[in-house]
Design a protein around this motif. Structure first.
Motif, PDB file in Angstrom:
ATOM      1  N   LEU A 114       1.346   7.599  -6.143  1.00  0.00           N
ATOM      2  CA  LEU A 114       0.303   8.602  -6.301  1.00  0.00           C
ATOM      3  C   LEU A 114       0.811  10.001  -5.947  1.00  0.00           C
ATOM      4  N   VAL A 115       1.631  10.111  -4.909  1.00  0.00           N
ATOM      5  CA  VAL A 115       2.201  11.413  -4.536  1.00  0.00           C
ATOM      6  C   VAL A 115       3.072  11.957  -5.660  1.00  0.00           C
ATOM      7  N   ARG A 116       3.909  11.092  -6.239  1.00  0.00           N
ATOM      8  CA  ARG A 116       4.771  11.535  -7.341  1.00  0.00           C
ATOM      9  C   ARG A 116       3.933  12.024  -8.518  1.00  0.00           C
ATOM     10  N   PHE A 117       2.867  11.280  -8.814  1.00  0.00           N
ATOM     11  CA  PHE A 117       1.995  11.672  -9.926  1.00  0.00           C
ATOM     12  C   PHE A 117       1.301  12.999  -9.647  1.00  0.00           C
ATOM     13  N   ALA A 118       0.799  13.155  -8.422  1.00  0.00           N
ATOM     14  CA  ALA A 118       0.102  14.393  -8.055  1.00  0.00           C
ATOM     15  C   ALA A 118       1.044  15.580  -8.117  1.00  0.00           C
ATOM     16  N   LEU A 124       0.835  -1.202   0.000  1.00  0.00           N
ATOM     17  CA  LEU A 124       0.000   0.000   0.000  1.00  0.00           C
ATOM     18  C   LEU A 124       0.872   1.256   0.000  1.00  0.00           C
ATOM     19  N   LEU A 125       1.970   1.212   0.775  1.00  0.00           N
ATOM     20  CA  LEU A 125       2.866   2.361   0.854  1.00  0.00           C
ATOM     21  C   LEU A 125       3.476   2.681  -0.505  1.00  0.00           C
ATOM     22  N   GLN A 126       3.834   1.660  -1.247  1.00  0.00           N
ATOM     23  CA  GLN A 126       4.416   1.870  -2.578  1.00  0.00           C
ATOM     24  C   GLN A 126       3.427   2.584  -3.491  1.00  0.00           C
ATOM     25  N   MET A 127       2.165   2.194  -3.414  1.00  0.00           N
ATOM     26  CA  MET A 127       1.132   2.837  -4.243  1.00  0.00           C
ATOM     27  C   MET A 127       0.901   4.281  -3.804  1.00  0.00           C
ATOM     28  N   THR A 182      -5.707  -1.150  -0.418  1.00  0.00           N
ATOM     29  CA  THR A 182      -4.847  -1.467  -1.563  1.00  0.00           C
ATOM     30  C   THR A 182      -5.675  -1.569  -2.837  1.00  0.00           C
ATOM     31  N   GLY A 183      -6.844  -2.212  -2.727  1.00  0.00           N
ATOM     32  CA  GLY A 183      -7.738  -2.294  -3.889  1.00  0.00           C
ATOM     33  C   GLY A 183      -8.220  -0.921  -4.324  1.00  0.00           C
ATOM     34  N   ASP A 184      -8.524  -0.057  -3.358  1.00  0.00           N
ATOM     35  CA  ASP A 184      -8.928   1.319  -3.692  1.00  0.00           C
ATOM     36  C   ASP A 184      -7.813   2.044  -4.433  1.00  0.00           C
ATOM     37  N   MET A 185      -6.570   1.858  -3.947  1.00  0.00           N
ATOM     38  CA  MET A 185      -5.446   2.540  -4.575  1.00  0.00           C
ATOM     39  C   MET A 185      -5.198   2.024  -5.985  1.00  0.00           C
ATOM     40  N   MET A 186      -5.318   0.713  -6.182  1.00  0.00           N
ATOM     41  CA  MET A 186      -5.141   0.157  -7.536  1.00  0.00           C
ATOM     42  C   MET A 186      -6.174   0.746  -8.488  1.00  0.00           C
ATOM     43  N   TRP A 187      -7.407   0.824  -8.016  1.00  0.00           N
ATOM     44  CA  TRP A 187      -8.473   1.388  -8.856  1.00  0.00           C
ATOM     45  C   TRP A 187      -8.204   2.871  -9.133  1.00  0.00           C
TER      46      TRP A 187
END
Length: 619
Positions: A55-59, A48-51, A126-131
């Motif tokens: 997301l932070v890098r993308f934002a 989860l931390l990796q995701m 984790t599923g929320d983050m993948m989505w």
């Protein structure tokens, strides 16, 4: 619809779950009991931390990029908040596995079931983050130009409300996706919005309005504009939702589209104006400030005055152009600049230079599309002038009145009705605003003459209550503008008091009452004219029907005639005094009862010998 918590940067929102995840990893390393279970929690948290970091890098990259579309933050904040709660649970559980005193270990009982529950929560996040990464295309799987297209899979966070995740996906595609994805997503949102009010509420609450407005005004594709406008039209049937569109600067965007788009897009933009103006007076005022009347009248008048055998239009164009230039020279709130040169060969020229590019398209367009555009523009004008003196004045300062009258004369169906209703609303505004009445309905005004001619034609010749009633309302509103010699406006109203349709007959009475009312400077002359056209017998027949609404309007008119033409033989022959005395003994509203008493006193001066008769038409 940003809340106070959404004022924080999305990077800051993501920093907290990342910090908690780091603490979980440290706590796993320090655990003394349930080491295997804690290690498993640590693995899930690492994933989860990796995701979260992805997301932070993308934002961060999106917020600093000058070419990337803005990040759709609504689902990010929701998912980050849920992940924070689940990571807090994991941290609390793992910390219980650290060596402590015997008493603390007895009190803090940990079971395998607790770990299963925490792992379930972490896996859900984790599923929320993948989505989330899939709809944002944050892992770079797409073209790198924004969202990765529409994703219809269901994240755990929305398992109880799948509509929410679909709306998130559609809005993300509209805001961040490629053009085809944006069009498809906007069409899907339109379908959702059409289904029920709850879907509309979700779309607005999840910040769907700003990207829709952006798609509408970009003008990159007519299909995109049509999809966006359709969705906004479905949303704009409620005061609160319209206020959101207004607050997101939707009014200038819609007016821009009206002035500079293909005909099919303009039709939907006009529909949106009508919806917004109908449900929100603030939107109605904003459209006035943005000069929405101008493009609407321009579009409505297209092809209407191509042939003008009398040359009336050319005679009036100079004054109209001066008024237009004065008005447009002030500039709209959005800072639009307008050309001050107009061609006298047309009723109106395009108020946006780019609008000329679409003239040829309009000339070659399908007649059905042309008709629908005019229907929509007429409805928009109707909604804009409803109860608005400002918008009514804007129409009368242009050739709008002539255009409306011409369409009422030549057209039928919805277009004719919408134009007639617009005329009715303008006259209603003029009834209570002396400046507008004097400026727009002067007896020598060609526009006013044209309007009155068509109103009288409908009252006399058209057997349709849906048209006759608004026409009579309009004539009644103009009652104070007619000189005493204009008896031709009274005769058809007297005739319609005998109409088989009760509503038409009642509206004729209500209109005549405005001619005979003491508020009308010529009430005595008009009252005598009504009597001369056999208004008393027609009115007495109507009163015998004993319809309550008709009785009240009819009694009001009868009292006015008794007060202002009381010496007429027609009143004596119809035994009006007897009817009024009978009515005086019934239950009536106070203002009518007072009027009846005054009329009885007045008639007794002329018909003193009639009190011995006591026949009444009232039960």
């Amino acid at each position: 619809m940003a809340s106070s918590e959404e004022e924080k940067l999305v990077e800051d929102e993501l920093s907290y779950p990342i910090m908690v995840a780091e603490r979980v990893r440290s706590a796993v390393d320090e655990s003394d009991s349930f080491k295997l279970e804690c290690s498993e929690v640590g693995k899930h948290v690492d994933r989860l931390l990796q995701m979260l970091r992805t997301l932070v890098r993308f934002a961060t990259a999106t917020s600093t990029s000058s070419v990337a579309p803005p990040l759709y933050e609504r689902p990010i904040r929701r998912v980050a908040a849920e992940a924070s709660k689940n990571l807090d649970r994991a941290l609390a559980l793992v910390r219980k596995c650290k060596r402590r005193s015997i008493l603390r270990r007895v009190v803090s009982i940990v079971s395998a079931a607790d770990f299963r529950k925490v792992l379930t929560h972490i896996d859900a996040s984790t599923g929320d983050m993948m989505w989330l990464l899939s709809i944002l295309d944050a892992d770079g799987a797409g073209d790198g130009g924004g969202g990765g297209g529409i994703v219809l899979s269901l994240p755990p966070i929305a398992s109880n409300d799948p509509i929410l995740s679909w709306v998130w996906s559609f809005i993300a595609s509209i805001q961040m996706g490629q053009l085809n994805d944006r069009i498809e997503a906007a069409n899907e949102l339109a379908s959702f919005a059409q289904d029920n009010a709850r879907n509309k509420k979700i779309i607005v609450e999840e910040c769907g309005v700003p990207p829709l407005l952006k798609l509408l005004k970009e003008g990159t594709s007519p299909l995109a504009q049509i999809a966006a406008a359709t969705t906004l039209c479905h949303l704009a049937n409620d005061l609160d939702r319209v206020r959101v569109i207004v607050s997101e600067h939707g009014v200038p965007a819609v007016v821009q589209v009206l002035s500079d788009s293909p005909m099919r897009v303009q039709t939907l933009a006009a529909n949106l104006v009508a919806r917004m103006a109908k449900h929100d007076p603030v939107a109605q005022e904003d459209f006035a400030r943005e000069n929405a009347i101008r493009p609407l009248v321009t579009l409505l008048s297209f092809d209407t005055f191509v042939d003008d055998p009398l040359g009336h239009l050319g005679k009036q164009s100079i004054h109209s152009i001066v008024q237009i230039n004065k008005e447009l020279g002030k500039g709209g709130r959005g800072g639009h600049q307008f050309s001050s040169s107009y061609s006298s060969s047309y009723l109106f020229t395009e108020w946006s230079s780019r609008g000329v590019n679409h003239r040829k398209e309009r000339e070659n367009e399908d007649p059905v599309v042309k008709l629908q555009l005019k229907v929509s523009c007429a409805e928009a004008l109707w909604m804009l002038v409803q109860g608005s003196v400002t918008n009514s004045r804007k129409i009368t300062e242009t050739k709008g009145m002539l255009c409306l009258a011409k369409i009422v004369e030549m057209e039928q169906g919805e277009l004719q009705l919408n134009c007639l209703m617009t005329m009715m609303e303008i006259t209603a505004a003029a009834e209570y605003n002396a400046d507008l009445r004097r400026a727009a309905f002067k007896t020598n005004s060609p526009a006013a003459k044209s309007v009155v001619e068509q109103l009288l034609r409908i009252i006399k010749e058209v057997d349709s209550p849906a048209l006759q009633i608004p026409a009579m309302k309009a004539i009644g509103s103009l009652a104070r503008t007619f000189p005493a010699r204009e008896t031709r406006v009274i005769e058809p109203l007297v005739t319609q008091m005998g109409n088989r349709n009760a509503e038409v007959a009642d509206e004729a009475v209500a209109a005549l009452a405005k001619f005979a009312s003491p508020d009308n400077f010529l009430h005595v002359e008009h009252s005598k004219t009504i009597v001369e056209f056999s208004g008393i017998p027609a009115l007495m027949r109507l009163l015998r029907s004993n319809e309550v609404a008709q009785m009240h309007h009819g009694l009001t008119l009868l009292c006015y005639l008794a007060l202002h033409a009381g010496n007429s033989e027609s009143l004596e022959q119809a035994r009006v005094l007897i009817v009024l005395e009978g009515a005086d003994r019934t239950v009536l509203p106070q203002h009518i009862k007072e009027l009846v008493s005054m009329a009885i006193i007045h008639l007794n001066l002329y018909h003193a010998g009639m009190n011995s008769q006591r026949i009444s038409y009232f039960p």
